[in-house]
Design a protein around this motif. Structure first.
Motif, PDB file in Angstrom:
ATOM      1  N   ARG A  83       0.837  -1.209   0.000  1.00 14.69           N
ATOM      2  CA  ARG A  83       0.000   0.000   0.000  1.00 14.69           C
ATOM      3  C   ARG A  83       0.867   1.253   0.000  1.00 14.69           C
ATOM      4  NH1 ARG A  83      -3.732   0.678   4.378  1.00 14.69           N
ATOM      5  NH2 ARG A  83      -2.171  -0.283   5.698  1.00 14.69           N
ATOM      6  N   LEU A  84       1.985   1.232   0.744  1.00 18.36           N
ATOM      7  CA  LEU A  84       2.899   2.366   0.764  1.00 18.36           C
ATOM      8  C   LEU A  84       3.506   2.584  -0.617  1.00 18.36           C
ATOM      9  CD1 LEU A  84       4.555   4.564   2.177  1.00 18.36           C
ATOM     10  CD2 LEU A  84       6.153   2.780   2.889  1.00 18.36           C
ATOM     11  N   ALA A  85       3.974   1.523  -1.255  1.00 15.77           N
ATOM     12  CA  ALA A  85       4.554   1.645  -2.597  1.00 15.77           C
ATOM     13  C   ALA A  85       3.532   2.179  -3.590  1.00 15.77           C
ATOM     14  CB  ALA A  85       5.104   0.296  -3.062  1.00 15.77           C
ATOM     15  N   ASP A  86       2.305   1.684  -3.523  1.00 15.02           N
ATOM     16  CA  ASP A  86       1.253   2.175  -4.424  1.00 15.02           C
ATOM     17  C   ASP A  86       0.983   3.653  -4.204  1.00 15.02           C
ATOM     18  OD1 ASP A  86       1.018  -0.354  -5.512  1.00 15.02           O
ATOM     19  OD2 ASP A  86      -0.777  -0.880  -4.347  1.00 15.02           O
ATOM     20  N   ALA A  87       0.961   4.084  -2.949  1.00 14.00           N
ATOM     21  CA  ALA A  87       0.730   5.501  -2.641  1.00 14.00           C
ATOM     22  C   ALA A  87       1.866   6.360  -3.179  1.00 14.00           C
ATOM     23  CB  ALA A  87       0.581   5.702  -1.132  1.00 14.00           C
ATOM     24  N   LEU A  88       3.103   5.878  -3.069  1.00 12.75           N
ATOM     25  CA  LEU A  88       4.253   6.644  -3.558  1.00 12.75           C
ATOM     26  C   LEU A  88       4.338   6.665  -5.079  1.00 12.75           C
ATOM     27  CD1 LEU A  88       6.954   5.611  -0.959  1.00 12.75           C
ATOM     28  CD2 LEU A  88       5.706   7.780  -1.118  1.00 12.75           C
ATOM     29  N   ARG A  89       3.789   5.655  -5.722  1.00 15.47           N
ATOM     30  CA  ARG A  89       3.733   5.662  -7.190  1.00 15.47           C
ATOM     31  C   ARG A  89       2.689   6.669  -7.675  1.00 15.47           C
ATOM     32  NH1 ARG A  89       4.396  -0.117  -6.299  1.00 15.47           N
ATOM     33  NH2 ARG A  89       6.443  -0.716  -7.102  1.00 15.47           N
ATOM     34  N   ALA A  90       1.651   6.882  -6.878  1.00 15.63           N
ATOM     35  CA  ALA A  90       0.565   7.791  -7.256  1.00 15.63           C
ATOM     36  C   ALA A  90       0.999   9.248  -7.172  1.00 15.63           C
ATOM     37  CB  ALA A  90      -0.660   7.549  -6.380  1.00 15.63           C
ATOM     38  N   GLU A  91       1.705   9.621  -6.077  1.00 17.99           N
ATOM     39  CA  GLU A  91       2.145  11.003  -5.905  1.00 17.99           C
ATOM     40  C   GLU A  91       3.169  11.109  -4.780  1.00 17.99           C
ATOM     41  OE1 GLU A  91      -0.970  13.647  -4.630  1.00 17.99           O
ATOM     42  OE2 GLU A  91      -1.847  12.116  -3.369  1.00 17.99           O
ATOM     43  N   PRO A  92       4.059  12.088  -4.838  1.00 18.95           N
ATOM     44  CA  PRO A  92       5.019  12.300  -3.756  1.00 18.95           C
ATOM     45  C   PRO A  92       4.283  12.668  -2.470  1.00 18.95           C
ATOM     46  CG  PRO A  92       5.655  13.532  -5.704  1.00 18.95           C
ATOM     47  CD  PRO A  92       4.270  13.011  -5.950  1.00 18.95           C
ATOM     48  N   ALA A  93       4.846  12.268  -1.334  1.00 16.56           N
ATOM     49  CA  ALA A  93       4.206  12.564  -0.053  1.00 16.56           C
ATOM     50  C   ALA A  93       5.232  12.547   1.068  1.00 16.56           C
ATOM     51  CB  ALA A  93       3.104  11.547   0.224  1.00 16.56           C
ATOM     52  N   THR A  94       4.902  13.230   2.150  1.00 19.67           N
ATOM     53  CA  THR A  94       5.739  13.222   3.347  1.00 19.67           C
ATOM     54  C   THR A  94       5.319  12.055   4.239  1.00 19.67           C
ATOM     55  OG1 THR A  94       4.241  14.597   4.651  1.00 19.67           O
ATOM     56  CG2 THR A  94       5.903  15.755   3.293  1.00 19.67           C
TER      57      THR A  94
ATOM     58  N   SER B 165      13.431  -2.912  -2.321  1.00 13.17           N
ATOM     59  CA  SER B 165      12.783  -3.730  -3.346  1.00 13.17           C
ATOM     60  C   SER B 165      12.600  -2.951  -4.650  1.00 13.17           C
ATOM     61  CB  SER B 165      11.447  -4.282  -2.857  1.00 13.17           C
ATOM     62  OG  SER B 165      10.556  -3.246  -2.556  1.00 13.17           O
ATOM     63  N   VAL B 166      12.325  -1.668  -4.562  1.00 10.31           N
ATOM     64  CA  VAL B 166      12.140  -0.848  -5.763  1.00 10.31           C
ATOM     65  C   VAL B 166      13.462  -0.613  -6.475  1.00 10.31           C
ATOM     66  CG1 VAL B 166      11.555   1.484  -6.550  1.00 10.31           C
ATOM     67  CG2 VAL B 166      10.039   0.289  -4.991  1.00 10.31           C
TER      68      VAL B 166
ATOM     69  N   VAL C 194      12.008  22.328  10.791  1.00 15.65           N
ATOM     70  CA  VAL C 194      12.599  21.496   9.754  1.00 15.65           C
ATOM     71  C   VAL C 194      11.482  20.764   9.022  1.00 15.65           C
ATOM     72  CG1 VAL C 194      14.182  19.589   9.275  1.00 15.65           C
ATOM     73  CG2 VAL C 194      14.701  21.201  11.112  1.00 15.65           C
ATOM     74  N   SER C 195      11.478  20.857   7.706  1.00 14.03           N
ATOM     75  CA  SER C 195      10.456  20.165   6.912  1.00 14.03           C
ATOM     76  C   SER C 195      10.756  18.676   6.860  1.00 14.03           C
ATOM     77  CB  SER C 195      10.406  20.732   5.490  1.00 14.03           C
ATOM     78  OG  SER C 195      11.593  20.397   4.799  1.00 14.03           O
ATOM     79  N   GLU C 196       9.732  17.895   6.574  1.00 17.49           N
ATOM     80  CA  GLU C 196       9.904  16.457   6.459  1.00 17.49           C
ATOM     81  C   GLU C 196      10.440  16.114   5.073  1.00 17.49           C
ATOM     82  OE1 GLU C 196       6.573  14.010   7.538  1.00 17.49           O
ATOM     83  OE2 GLU C 196       5.837  15.521   8.923  1.00 17.49           O
ATOM     84  N   PRO C 197      11.072  14.952   4.947  1.00 17.62           N
ATOM     85  CA  PRO C 197      11.474  14.517   3.604  1.00 17.62           C
ATOM     86  C   PRO C 197      10.233  14.192   2.778  1.00 17.62           C
ATOM     87  CG  PRO C 197      11.822  12.739   5.182  1.00 17.62           C
ATOM     88  CD  PRO C 197      11.406  13.957   5.953  1.00 17.62           C
ATOM     89  N   THR C 198      10.366  14.288   1.475  1.00 18.51           N
ATOM     90  CA  THR C 198       9.280  13.912   0.571  1.00 18.51           C
ATOM     91  C   THR C 198       9.715  12.672  -0.184  1.00 18.51           C
ATOM     92  OG1 THR C 198       8.631  16.222   0.347  1.00 18.51           O
ATOM     93  CG2 THR C 198       7.803  14.695  -1.320  1.00 18.51           C
ATOM     94  N   LEU C 199       8.854  11.656  -0.185  1.00 19.61           N
ATOM     95  CA  LEU C 199       9.156  10.362  -0.794  1.00 19.61           C
ATOM     96  C   LEU C 199       8.344  10.166  -2.057  1.00 19.61           C
ATOM     97  CD1 LEU C 199       8.723   8.288   2.500  1.00 19.61           C
ATOM     98  CD2 LEU C 199      10.760   9.505   1.751  1.00 19.61           C
TER      99      LEU C 199
END
Length: 98
Positions: free
Chosen positions: A11-22, A47-48, A90-95
């Motif tokens: 689910r995390l990988a699918d969310a990151l494929r859809a759009e960048p997020a913190t 894995s990616v 400090v801002s969070e990283p964006t994945l």
């Protein structure tokens, strides 16, 4: 595949494929803590980034909102303060996965 059948990392990988997020945005979306998102993200990145995919796991580093410092050693981390100016802004990283 039904959402209930997917693992948290899928689910995390699918969310990151859809759009960048913190990590905080992903935590809300996936019902996790930001720290848990980062632990899962480490595994997803391995894995990616393996030789069997054409995708890349990318991280925009955290950055200090006061002085602009973005040279943090560990990109998959939630720094509490800037090592240069000691600001706690400090801002969070964006994945993302591309």
């Amino acid at each position: 595949m039904r959402e209930a059948d997917e693992t948290t990392r899928q689910r995390l990988a699918d969310a990151l494929r859809a759009e960048p997020a913190t990590p905080s945005e992903l935590a809300v979306q996936l019902d996790l803590t930001p720290e848990s998102v980062l632990r899962h993200a480490e595994h997803v990145s391995r894995s990616v980034d393996s030789a069997t995919t054409d995708e890349q796991f990318l991280v925009a580093p955290p950055a200090c909102r006061e002085c602009g410092f973005d040279g943090f050693d560990d990109l998959l981390n939630l720094p509490s303060r800037c090592p240069d100016c000691k600001s706690e802004s400090v801002s969070e990283p964006t994945l993302t996965i591309e």
